[in-house]
Design a protein around this motif. Structure first.
Motif, mmCIF file in Angstrom:
data_model
loop_
_atom_site.group_PDB
_atom_site.id
_atom_site.type_symbol
_atom_site.label_atom_id
_atom_site.label_comp_id
_atom_site.label_asym_id
_atom_site.label_seq_id
_atom_site.Cartn_x
_atom_site.Cartn_y
_atom_site.Cartn_z
ATOM 1 N N ALA A 91 0.675 -1.251 -0.089
ATOM 2 C CA ALA A 91 0.138 0.344 0.096
ATOM 3 C C ALA A 91 0.744 1.321 -0.049
ATOM 4 O O ALA A 91 0.405 2.085 -0.643
ATOM 5 N N GLY A 92 1.832 1.151 0.699
ATOM 6 C CA GLY A 92 2.927 2.439 0.720
ATOM 7 C C GLY A 92 3.581 2.647 -0.591
ATOM 8 O O GLY A 92 3.594 3.902 -1.113
ATOM 9 N N VAL A 93 3.981 1.496 -1.285
ATOM 10 C CA VAL A 93 4.501 1.674 -2.698
ATOM 11 C C VAL A 93 3.521 2.242 -3.439
ATOM 12 O O VAL A 93 3.789 2.787 -4.319
ATOM 13 N N ALA A 94 2.067 1.612 -3.481
ATOM 14 C CA ALA A 94 0.980 2.314 -4.349
ATOM 15 C C ALA A 94 0.817 3.580 -4.159
ATOM 16 O O ALA A 94 0.199 4.369 -5.127
ATOM 17 N N MET A 95 0.937 4.005 -2.961
ATOM 18 C CA MET A 95 0.646 5.576 -2.633
ATOM 19 C C MET A 95 1.744 6.356 -3.119
ATOM 20 O O MET A 95 1.762 7.672 -3.285
ATOM 21 N N GLY A 96 2.847 5.691 -3.672
ATOM 22 C CA GLY A 96 3.985 6.627 -4.257
ATOM 23 C C GLY A 96 5.123 6.798 -3.592
ATOM 24 O O GLY A 96 5.948 7.478 -3.847
ATOM 25 N N LEU A 97 5.049 6.206 -2.320
ATOM 26 C CA LEU A 97 6.298 6.386 -1.409
ATOM 27 C C LEU A 97 7.333 5.420 -1.928
ATOM 28 O O LEU A 97 7.349 4.237 -2.204
ATOM 29 N N PRO A 98 8.728 5.688 -1.631
ATOM 30 C CA PRO A 98 9.715 4.893 -2.023
ATOM 31 C C PRO A 98 9.908 3.676 -1.072
ATOM 32 O O PRO A 98 9.581 3.821 0.157
ATOM 33 N N ILE A 99 10.184 2.440 -1.678
ATOM 34 C CA ILE A 99 10.298 1.067 -0.858
ATOM 35 C C ILE A 99 11.384 1.275 0.203
ATOM 36 O O ILE A 99 11.180 0.882 1.318
ATOM 37 N N PHE A 100 12.477 2.359 -0.040
ATOM 38 C CA PHE A 100 13.545 2.339 1.092
ATOM 39 C C PHE A 100 13.012 3.083 2.233
ATOM 40 O O PHE A 100 13.694 3.068 3.166
ATOM 41 N N ILE A 101 11.892 3.675 2.291
ATOM 42 C CA ILE A 101 11.279 4.347 3.421
ATOM 43 C C ILE A 101 10.308 3.633 3.970
ATOM 44 O O ILE A 101 10.022 3.475 4.931
ATOM 45 N N VAL A 102 9.485 3.058 2.887
ATOM 46 C CA VAL A 102 8.296 2.255 3.628
ATOM 47 C C VAL A 102 8.631 1.182 4.301
ATOM 48 O O VAL A 102 8.075 0.553 5.417
ATOM 49 N N ALA A 103 9.570 0.451 3.701
ATOM 50 C CA ALA A 103 10.154 -1.001 4.350
ATOM 51 C C ALA A 103 10.599 -0.632 5.764
ATOM 52 O O ALA A 103 10.074 -1.321 6.821
ATOM 53 N N PRO A 104 11.310 0.061 6.146
ATOM 54 C CA PRO A 104 12.024 0.395 7.461
ATOM 55 C C PRO A 104 10.687 0.918 8.372
ATOM 56 O O PRO A 104 10.645 0.521 9.759
ATOM 57 N N VAL A 105 10.093 1.754 7.903
ATOM 58 C CA VAL A 105 8.674 2.350 8.796
ATOM 59 C C VAL A 105 7.904 1.188 9.148
ATOM 60 O O VAL A 105 7.581 1.130 10.293
ATOM 61 N N ALA A 106 7.591 0.507 8.167
ATOM 62 C CA ALA A 106 6.772 -0.559 8.304
ATOM 63 C C ALA A 106 7.319 -1.726 9.275
ATOM 64 O O ALA A 106 6.639 -2.270 10.365
ATOM 65 N N ALA A 107 8.582 -2.009 9.105
ATOM 66 C CA ALA A 107 9.377 -2.974 10.131
ATOM 67 C C ALA A 107 9.386 -2.413 11.608
ATOM 68 O O ALA A 107 9.214 -2.954 12.577
ATOM 69 N N ALA A 108 9.491 -1.095 11.723
ATOM 70 C CA ALA A 108 9.634 -0.588 13.094
ATOM 71 C C ALA A 108 8.464 -0.370 13.701
ATOM 72 O O ALA A 108 8.227 -0.590 14.890
ATOM 73 N N ALA A 109 7.268 -0.058 12.947
ATOM 74 C CA ALA A 109 6.076 0.107 13.616
ATOM 75 C C ALA A 109 5.462 -1.369 14.003
ATOM 76 O O ALA A 109 4.736 -1.530 14.682
ATOM 77 N N ASN A 110 5.964 -2.411 13.200
ATOM 78 C CA ASN A 110 5.524 -3.720 13.531
ATOM 79 C C ASN A 110 6.195 -4.247 14.928
ATOM 80 O O ASN A 110 5.295 -5.106 15.706
ATOM 81 N N PHE A 111 7.148 -3.697 15.262
ATOM 82 C CA PHE A 111 7.982 -3.975 16.493
ATOM 83 C C PHE A 111 7.479 -3.218 17.537
ATOM 84 O O PHE A 111 7.395 -3.563 18.881
ATOM 85 N N LEU A 112 6.499 -1.961 17.616
ATOM 86 C CA LEU A 112 5.993 -1.309 18.425
ATOM 87 C C LEU A 112 5.207 -1.996 19.554
ATOM 88 O O LEU A 112 5.247 -1.845 20.507
ATOM 89 N N PRO A 113 4.304 -3.038 19.216
ATOM 90 C CA PRO A 113 3.404 -3.514 20.151
ATOM 91 C C PRO A 113 4.185 -4.586 21.085
ATOM 92 O O PRO A 113 3.744 -4.883 22.220
#
Length: 71
Positions: A26-48
């Protein structure tokens, strides 16, 4: 506003399955670069993880300890 899109990716990726299946595509489809989307998604997945660990540590007084031995 890319910050809103990044926050949306982080919010979706908090769920256990949301990171790989939903948030990164979804982040890539929204036009965000993959090298920003992947670390943000991984870091947010570790938050809980710390929150869940803290909740489990509070409930250690109420757990039932099974006797050790052969079952």
């Amino acid at each position: 506003m890319d910050l809103i899109k990044i926050c949306l990716v982080a919010l979706v990726s908090v769920s256990p399955v949301g990171e790989e299946i939903i948030a990164i595509p979804a982040g890539v489809a929204m036009g965000l670069p993959i090298f920003i989307v992947a670390p943000v998604a991984a870091a947010a997945n570790f938050l809980p993880v710390p929150v869940i660990s803290f909740i489990f540590s509070l409930n250690m007084d109420y757990t039932i300890y099974l006797p050790r031995g052969r079952y």
